[in-house]
Scaffold this active site. Sequence first.
Site, PDB file in Angstrom:
ATOM      1  N   GLU A 153       0.792  -1.130   0.113  1.00  0.00           N
ATOM      2  CA  GLU A 153      -0.082  -0.052   0.019  1.00  0.00           C
ATOM      3  C   GLU A 153       0.818   1.123  -0.168  1.00  0.00           C
ATOM      4  O   GLU A 153       0.369   2.350  -0.195  1.00  0.00           O
ATOM      5  CB  GLU A 153      -0.867  -0.222   1.090  1.00  0.00           C
ATOM      6  CG  GLU A 153      -2.245  -0.124   0.936  1.00  0.00           C
ATOM      7  CD  GLU A 153      -3.365  -0.188   1.926  1.00  0.00           C
ATOM      8  OE1 GLU A 153      -3.027   0.305   3.315  1.00  0.00           O
ATOM      9  OE2 GLU A 153      -4.452  -0.514   1.799  1.00  0.00           O
ATOM     10  N   LYS A 188     -14.220   0.763  -4.050  1.00  0.00           N
ATOM     11  CA  LYS A 188     -15.392   1.049  -3.177  1.00  0.00           C
ATOM     12  C   LYS A 188     -16.412   1.792  -3.776  1.00  0.00           C
ATOM     13  O   LYS A 188     -17.485   1.449  -3.615  1.00  0.00           O
ATOM     14  CB  LYS A 188     -14.832   1.939  -1.904  1.00  0.00           C
ATOM     15  CG  LYS A 188     -13.826   1.073  -0.903  1.00  0.00           C
ATOM     16  CD  LYS A 188     -13.354   2.254   0.202  1.00  0.00           C
ATOM     17  CE  LYS A 188     -12.487   1.484   1.002  1.00  0.00           C
ATOM     18  NZ  LYS A 188     -11.879   2.563   1.824  1.00  0.00           N
ATOM     19  N   HIS A 193       7.656 -26.853  -1.175  1.00  0.00           N
ATOM     20  CA  HIS A 193       6.772 -27.913  -1.507  1.00  0.00           C
ATOM     21  C   HIS A 193       5.530 -27.463  -2.500  1.00  0.00           C
ATOM     22  O   HIS A 193       4.920 -28.240  -3.153  1.00  0.00           O
ATOM     23  CB  HIS A 193       6.355 -28.974  -0.647  1.00  0.00           C
ATOM     24  CG  HIS A 193       7.508 -29.579   0.281  1.00  0.00           C
ATOM     25  ND1 HIS A 193       7.980 -30.762  -0.038  1.00  0.00           N
ATOM     26  CD2 HIS A 193       8.169 -29.162   1.206  1.00  0.00           C
ATOM     27  CE1 HIS A 193       8.835 -31.111   0.806  1.00  0.00           C
ATOM     28  NE2 HIS A 193       8.965 -29.895   1.739  1.00  0.00           N
TER      29      HIS A 193
HETATM   30  O1  PA5 Z   1      -3.582   1.354   6.113  1.00  0.00           O
HETATM   31  C1  PA5 Z   1      -4.438   1.821   6.002  1.00  0.00           C
HETATM   32  O2  PA5 Z   1      -4.623   2.901   5.931  1.00  0.00           O
HETATM   33  C2  PA5 Z   1      -5.707   0.849   5.639  1.00  0.00           C
HETATM   34  O3  PA5 Z   1      -5.327  -0.560   5.374  1.00  0.00           O
HETATM   35  C3  PA5 Z   1      -6.741   0.790   6.822  1.00  0.00           C
HETATM   36  O4  PA5 Z   1      -6.232   0.271   7.792  1.00  0.00           O
HETATM   37  C4  PA5 Z   1      -7.769  -0.027   6.497  1.00  0.00           C
HETATM   38  O5  PA5 Z   1      -8.598   0.158   5.242  1.00  0.00           O
HETATM   39  C5  PA5 Z   1      -8.922  -0.163   7.409  1.00  0.00           C
HETATM   40  O6  PA5 Z   1      -9.302   1.471   7.430  1.00  0.00           O
HETATM   41  P1  PA5 Z   1     -10.058   1.965   8.694  1.00  0.00           P
HETATM   42  O7  PA5 Z   1      -9.231   1.736  10.358  1.00  0.00           O
HETATM   43  O8  PA5 Z   1     -10.465   3.140   8.621  1.00  0.00           O
HETATM   44  O9  PA5 Z   1     -11.398   1.033   8.946  1.00  0.00           O
END
Ligand code: PA5
Length: 422
Positions: free
Chosen positions: A277, A413, A298
Amino acid sequence: MIKVDLTHAKLASSIFDKQSDVSRIHKWIHEKSYKGSDYLGWVDWPLNYDKEEFERVIKAANTIREKADVLLVCGVGGSYLGARAAIEFVKGLYDESSPKIYYVGNTFSSTALLQIFKNIEGKSVYVNVISKSGTTTETALAFRMIRLKMEEWYGEEAKHRIFATTDKARGTLKQLSNQMGYETFTIPDDVGGRYSVFTSVGLLPIAAAGVDVRALMKGSLDAYHDLNTDDLALNPAYQYAVARKLLEASGKSVEIMVSYESHFAMLAEWWKQLFGESEGKEGKGLFPASVINSTDLHSMGQFIQEGKKVFFESVLRVKDVLLDGSVLVSENDTDQINYLAGKSLHWVNQQALLGTLSAHVNEGNVPNILIDIPKHDAYTFGYLIYFYFKAVAMSVYMDDVNPFDQPGVEVYKRNMFKLLGK
Ligand code: PA5
C-alpha cells in the site's frame, strides 16, 4: 539487534553509492518535510506516545483477560494485521493460555462470520472494534451484526464488553460509541492505518492476548534511537531499503519475504500491506509476496528455483525460538530418521534455510537479502516493526512517491457502493 546481510544479493558495496540520497531522505523523514508529512506521527511515536491512554489500554486488556473466553477483534487492513502479526509472532499459533481471539470485520464472507457466531454462543465474549475512519464497510457491517448479537446476549451489560478504537472525533464509529457508552481509544490523526500497530489499534488486542506490550514499546524505542542515523554503514533499515531499490533497478519486480516459522505468516501479511500500500503507486513499486518455508518449498519452491526470474527474496532468519526439542531416537529406524536423532528441531529448520539459500542464490540465481533477528519475543517484534517502518519510508521516498496514502483503494469502493445502492 537486527543485521542485514547483503552478500547473497551481491550488493554489499554498491549500496553506498546511494549515501547522499539516503541522507537527504532521512532528513525529510525526521523533519517531516516531504510528501505525506502529515502522516509521519509514527516516527517519534515510540518516544511521544500517550502514556495515559497506554495505561487505560492495559486496564481494558486485563479486564478482557480476566473475564473473556473469546475476544472478537473487528477491523481490516492496518486495523487488525499488526495486532494479529504480533500475537502470532510472539506466542505461536497454538497457545491456549489466553482468551480465544477471532478476527472479524476483515471480509464480507458470510460463512466466516456466521461460523464464528456459532462457535462463541454461550461463551463470555468481549469485542474490540477498530476503525480509524470509522466508516469502513467490512468492519461496520460485521460490527452491526456483532453489536446486535451482544445486545441480545448481554442486554445492558453489552456496552461494558465492547471497546472501540477510532478517531478522536470523526466517523460513525465514534458517534455510535458515544451514543452507546463504549469505552473508546484513539488513533492519532497523524498515524495512518498500516503504521498504527504501536497505538491502541495494535496494543489493546496484543495486550489482551498476554503479550508484554511494555517490552514491545521498548523494542520500538530502541529501534527509534538505533535507526535514527543517516549513515548507511550503521543503519540496517536503510541498507535493506536501498538494496531492494537497487534490485528493482536491476530488473526485479517482485520481492518475496521468506521465513521458516509458520507463525510468522501474519507478519508477512502485515509486511505485504505495509510495502504494497505504501509503494504500489504511479506505476511504480515492487510487488510484495511471501512464502513460509519449508512448507512452501513443496509448492512455490519449484518456481523460485527455476521459474521466470522476476523476483528476489528477503529472508527473515531467527536465531533462538520459543520452544525447541530434540529429535527422538527410534529403535527400529524404519522411517530412516535416526540420522537426525538427538539433533535440535530448530537446528534442522536452520539447515533447511541454509540449503535453500545456497540452492536459490548459487544455482537459481535469485538474489537473497538476509535479515537476522535474535528471537521472536515482544521486544524484537517492536524493534522489527519500527525497522520495517523506516525501511518502507526510505524505499518509497527513493521512488519520489508518497508512502502514506492509498488513493487506489477507493476505486473498488466506488464500484461496490454503486452496486450496493449506497
Ligand atoms: O493502512 C490503511 O490505511 C488501511 O489498510 C486501513 O487500515 C484499512 O483500510 C482500514 O481502515 P479503517 O481503520 O479506517 O477502518
